[in-house]
Design a protein around this motif. Structure first.
Motif, PDB file in Angstrom:
ATOM      1  N   UNK A 170      10.355 -14.918   5.727  1.00  0.00           N
ATOM      2  CA  UNK A 170       9.651 -15.209   4.475  1.00  0.00           C
ATOM      3  C   UNK A 170       8.976 -13.922   3.988  1.00  0.00           C
ATOM      4  N   UNK A 171       9.296 -13.507   2.738  1.00  0.00           N
ATOM      5  CA  UNK A 171       8.845 -12.204   2.232  1.00  0.00           C
ATOM      6  C   UNK A 171       7.727 -12.347   1.200  1.00  0.00           C
ATOM      7  N   UNK A 172       6.826 -11.365   1.225  1.00  0.00           N
ATOM      8  CA  UNK A 172       5.789 -11.226   0.203  1.00  0.00           C
ATOM      9  C   UNK A 172       5.833  -9.784  -0.291  1.00  0.00           C
ATOM     10  N   UNK A 173       5.810  -9.605  -1.648  1.00  0.00           N
ATOM     11  CA  UNK A 173       5.922  -8.271  -2.237  1.00  0.00           C
ATOM     12  C   UNK A 173       4.551  -7.824  -2.727  1.00  0.00           C
ATOM     13  N   UNK A 174       4.171  -6.608  -2.356  1.00  0.00           N
ATOM     14  CA  UNK A 174       2.920  -6.001  -2.810  1.00  0.00           C
ATOM     15  C   UNK A 174       3.260  -4.709  -3.554  1.00  0.00           C
ATOM     16  N   UNK A 175       2.594  -4.481  -4.710  1.00  0.00           N
ATOM     17  CA  UNK A 175       2.689  -3.181  -5.394  1.00  0.00           C
ATOM     18  C   UNK A 175       1.443  -2.394  -5.038  1.00  0.00           C
ATOM     19  N   UNK A 176       1.648  -1.170  -4.594  1.00  0.00           N
ATOM     20  CA  UNK A 176       0.536  -0.383  -4.096  1.00  0.00           C
ATOM     21  C   UNK A 176       0.693   1.070  -4.503  1.00  0.00           C
ATOM     22  N   UNK A 177      -0.446   1.719  -4.642  1.00  0.00           N
ATOM     23  CA  UNK A 177      -0.441   3.164  -4.889  1.00  0.00           C
ATOM     24  C   UNK A 177      -0.861   3.920  -3.637  1.00  0.00           C
ATOM     25  N   UNK A 178      -1.037   3.185  -2.497  1.00  0.00           N
ATOM     26  CA  UNK A 178      -1.343   3.851  -1.239  1.00  0.00           C
ATOM     27  C   UNK A 178      -0.075   4.523  -0.713  1.00  0.00           C
ATOM     28  N   UNK A 179      -0.262   5.540   0.099  1.00  0.00           N
ATOM     29  CA  UNK A 179       0.880   6.351   0.516  1.00  0.00           C
ATOM     30  C   UNK A 179       1.466   5.942   1.863  1.00  0.00           C
ATOM     31  N   UNK A 180       0.683   5.247   2.718  1.00  0.00           N
ATOM     32  CA  UNK A 180       1.193   4.863   4.034  1.00  0.00           C
ATOM     33  C   UNK A 180       1.167   3.349   4.184  1.00  0.00           C
ATOM     34  N   UNK A 181       1.935   2.869   5.186  1.00  0.00           N
ATOM     35  CA  UNK A 181       2.010   1.434   5.429  1.00  0.00           C
ATOM     36  C   UNK A 181       0.647   0.877   5.793  1.00  0.00           C
ATOM     37  N   UNK A 182      -0.070   1.554   6.671  1.00  0.00           N
ATOM     38  CA  UNK A 182      -1.357   1.052   7.116  1.00  0.00           C
ATOM     39  C   UNK A 182      -2.343   0.961   5.960  1.00  0.00           C
ATOM     40  N   UNK A 232      -2.486  11.656  -9.585  1.00  0.00           N
ATOM     41  CA  UNK A 232      -1.498  10.667 -10.022  1.00  0.00           C
ATOM     42  C   UNK A 232      -0.890  10.031  -8.765  1.00  0.00           C
ATOM     43  N   UNK A 233      -0.946   8.682  -8.686  1.00  0.00           N
ATOM     44  CA  UNK A 233      -0.278   7.935  -7.607  1.00  0.00           C
ATOM     45  C   UNK A 233       0.685   6.948  -8.250  1.00  0.00           C
ATOM     46  N   UNK A 234       1.943   7.153  -7.976  1.00  0.00           N
ATOM     47  CA  UNK A 234       2.927   6.215  -8.510  1.00  0.00           C
ATOM     48  C   UNK A 234       2.885   4.916  -7.705  1.00  0.00           C
ATOM     49  N   UNK A 235       2.985   3.799  -8.382  1.00  0.00           N
ATOM     50  CA  UNK A 235       3.049   2.496  -7.702  1.00  0.00           C
ATOM     51  C   UNK A 235       4.411   2.349  -7.039  1.00  0.00           C
ATOM     52  N   UNK A 236       4.412   1.774  -5.835  1.00  0.00           N
ATOM     53  CA  UNK A 236       5.646   1.543  -5.092  1.00  0.00           C
ATOM     54  C   UNK A 236       5.587   0.148  -4.457  1.00  0.00           C
ATOM     55  N   UNK A 237       6.751  -0.390  -4.173  1.00  0.00           N
ATOM     56  CA  UNK A 237       6.836  -1.767  -3.695  1.00  0.00           C
ATOM     57  C   UNK A 237       6.863  -1.798  -2.164  1.00  0.00           C
ATOM     58  N   UNK A 238       5.946  -2.589  -1.589  1.00  0.00           N
ATOM     59  CA  UNK A 238       5.925  -2.833  -0.152  1.00  0.00           C
ATOM     60  C   UNK A 238       6.275  -4.302   0.070  1.00  0.00           C
ATOM     61  N   UNK A 239       7.414  -4.545   0.750  1.00  0.00           N
ATOM     62  CA  UNK A 239       7.856  -5.901   1.048  1.00  0.00           C
ATOM     63  C   UNK A 239       7.476  -6.230   2.493  1.00  0.00           C
ATOM     64  N   UNK A 240       6.655  -7.266   2.659  1.00  0.00           N
ATOM     65  CA  UNK A 240       6.180  -7.673   3.986  1.00  0.00           C
ATOM     66  C   UNK A 240       6.814  -9.025   4.305  1.00  0.00           C
ATOM     67  N   UNK A 241       7.586  -9.064   5.402  1.00  0.00           N
ATOM     68  CA  UNK A 241       8.249 -10.304   5.829  1.00  0.00           C
ATOM     69  C   UNK A 241       7.648 -10.774   7.139  1.00  0.00           C
ATOM     70  N   UNK A 267       8.952   6.410  -3.077  1.00  0.00           N
ATOM     71  CA  UNK A 267       8.987   5.827  -4.421  1.00  0.00           C
ATOM     72  C   UNK A 267       9.928   4.628  -4.481  1.00  0.00           C
ATOM     73  N   UNK A 268      10.956   4.619  -3.588  1.00  0.00           N
ATOM     74  CA  UNK A 268      11.896   3.501  -3.569  1.00  0.00           C
ATOM     75  C   UNK A 268      11.317   2.269  -2.876  1.00  0.00           C
ATOM     76  N   UNK A 269      10.157   2.396  -2.251  1.00  0.00           N
ATOM     77  CA  UNK A 269       9.534   1.266  -1.582  1.00  0.00           C
ATOM     78  C   UNK A 269       9.886   1.199  -0.106  1.00  0.00           C
TER      79      UNK A 269
END
Length: 418
Positions: free
Chosen positions: A110-122, A96-105, A147-149
């Motif tokens: 200028x921000x872009x939001x990605x939902x990902x189930x990966x565990x690290x930034x890379x 089970x991988x919970x989806x979490x929000x990665x915000x890339x600015x 989990x908070x992103x």
């Protein structure tokens, strides 16, 4: 929890009847079959939630039974593998991988939001298709996404130009700001140096950043202080004559300037201190007030010679007495109104040897005709005669003669009539 078959409770009876024995056999068969059914649905699986594994024992046969046993709620963005409706066997693993929000600015915010189930930034950036091998990242690439992103700043490489210390460098850099560019290229600034833009400005593709090296230093210079001049009257000197009693001298001050140079070129200077090293000395010139004696009147012109006597008639005789010739020298010719006809070259040769720049040993007389300063200025001259062209000196000497006569040159004046 382990379930085992239930054993019948049997009492000792002397001779059971055939009917009782048959009933007992039927009950025993049912009990054994029920125990076998429970054993089939009792299994243990490994449940891995966001990389952390645990053992879960279930009585069901599907992934959903595993989630229910672990009391996990999953949403549409979450990853469950195998899917909730699939069957699991004893010893299987459910991920089970919970989806979490990665915000890339970007550096401009200028921000872009990605939902990902990966565990690290890379891993998340790679899964999003972002090539970041040469990029600048505000976070560690191995940082875990909770989990908070997580929010990160991503700066991609761009071409910029840096002008500093006499060099122009074109570089490709992922630096997000001007400050980061300077740090990357090891360019240090002190408090006086200037940047063409703010150090915190976001670095843009194609931008040129200029560094000016500024230095401020104290410079001490000697500055001349002009002296003044004064005139005193001398009743023992003739009018038109003057004499330097005190030549005077300029003073000197020591002046301190705060000098600002930019890239080695002086930009400005500001006086910060001034001290007197030497006071100026006043120049003192004495001028005569005594009236000069008037020159004698010019001698009269010599009489014209008498006309020759007419010749004696033929056969006659000359008048007695014979003839005689005058023996005295003729006087100096009188001065005509045309001063240009006088011998100015002879006067100059006598007074100065014909040198228009000469100054007398006592400093009082100047030029071809040895003008004093006051006399020179009285006929319209400026400064001293020795500083004027020879033609101007002659013109003003003629003006002096027309005004005061040859007595202005007591010794050499007669040369004008030679």
């Amino acid at each position: 929890m382990t379930f085992s078959p239930l054993a019948p409770v049997v009492r000792a009876v002397a001779r059971p009847s055939r009917l009782v024995a048959a009933a007992q056999a039927a009950v025993l068969t049912l009990l054994v079959a029920g125990a076998a059914g429970w054993t089939v649905f009792d299994r243990t699986v490994t449940l891995e939630v966001d990389g952390r594994a645990q053992q879960v024992r279930i009585l069901g046969s599907e992934v959903s039974d595993v989630l229910a046993a672990a009391q996990l709620d999953v949403g549409g963005r979450d990853l469950v593998s195998p899917a909730p409706g699939e069957t699991v066997a004893d010893g299987d693993t459910v991920v089970v991988r919970y989806a979490r929000k990665l915000t890339v600015a970007d550096p401009a915010g200028v921000e872009t939001v990605y939902w990902t189930t990966e565990l690290t930034v890379d891993e998340a950036l790679s899964a999003a298709g972002l090539r970041t091998d040469d990029a600048w990242l505000s976070s560690s690439r191995s940082a875990r996404i909770d989990r908070d992103g997580r929010s990160v700043v991503l700066s991609m490489p761009k071409a910029v130009t840096l002008v500093a210390d006499g060099q122009t460098r074109a570089v490709t850099t992922p630096a997000p700001t001007v400050r980061d560019l300077l740090a990357e290229l090891s360019v240090e600034l002190d408090a006086d140096d200037r940047l063409s833009t703010s150090a915190d400005e976001v670095l843009a593709a194609g931008q040129t950043v200029t560094v000016q090296r500024v230095s401020v230093a104290d410079v001490v210079e000697a500055v001349a202080v002009p002296n003044t001049a004064t005139t005193v009257e001398d009743p023992e000197m003739f009018v038109g004559d003057d004499e330097v009693r005190e030549p005077g001298a300029p003073g000197e001050q020591s002046v301190t300037f705060s000098v600002v140079t930019v890239d080695g070129v002086e930009e400005s200077r500001t006086e910060t201190a001034r001290t007197t090293v030497r006071e100026p000395v006043t120049r003192v010139v004495a001028e005569g007030t005594k009236e000069r004696p008037k020159p004698p009147p010019p001698a009269p012109r010599p009489a014209a010679p008498a006309p020759a006597a007419p010749a004696a008639p033929s056969g006659g005789s000359a008048p007695s007495g014979g003839s005689s010739s005058g023996g005295s020298s003729s006087p100096a010719p009188s001065v005509s109104g045309d001063v240009d006809s006088l011998n100015w070259a002879a006067l100059a040769a006598c007074e100065s040897g014909g040198n228009p720049t000469i100054v007398s040993s006592n400093g009082r007389y100047h030029g071809l005709y040895q003008f004093s300063t006051s006399t020179w200025q009285s006929v319209g001259g400026s400064g001293n005669a020795s500083q004027a062209p020879a033609s101007e000196q002659t013109a003003r000497a003629k003006a002096l003669y027309a005004r005061s006569g040859a007595g202005q040159w007591p010794h050499c004046g007669p040369r004008l009539f030679g």
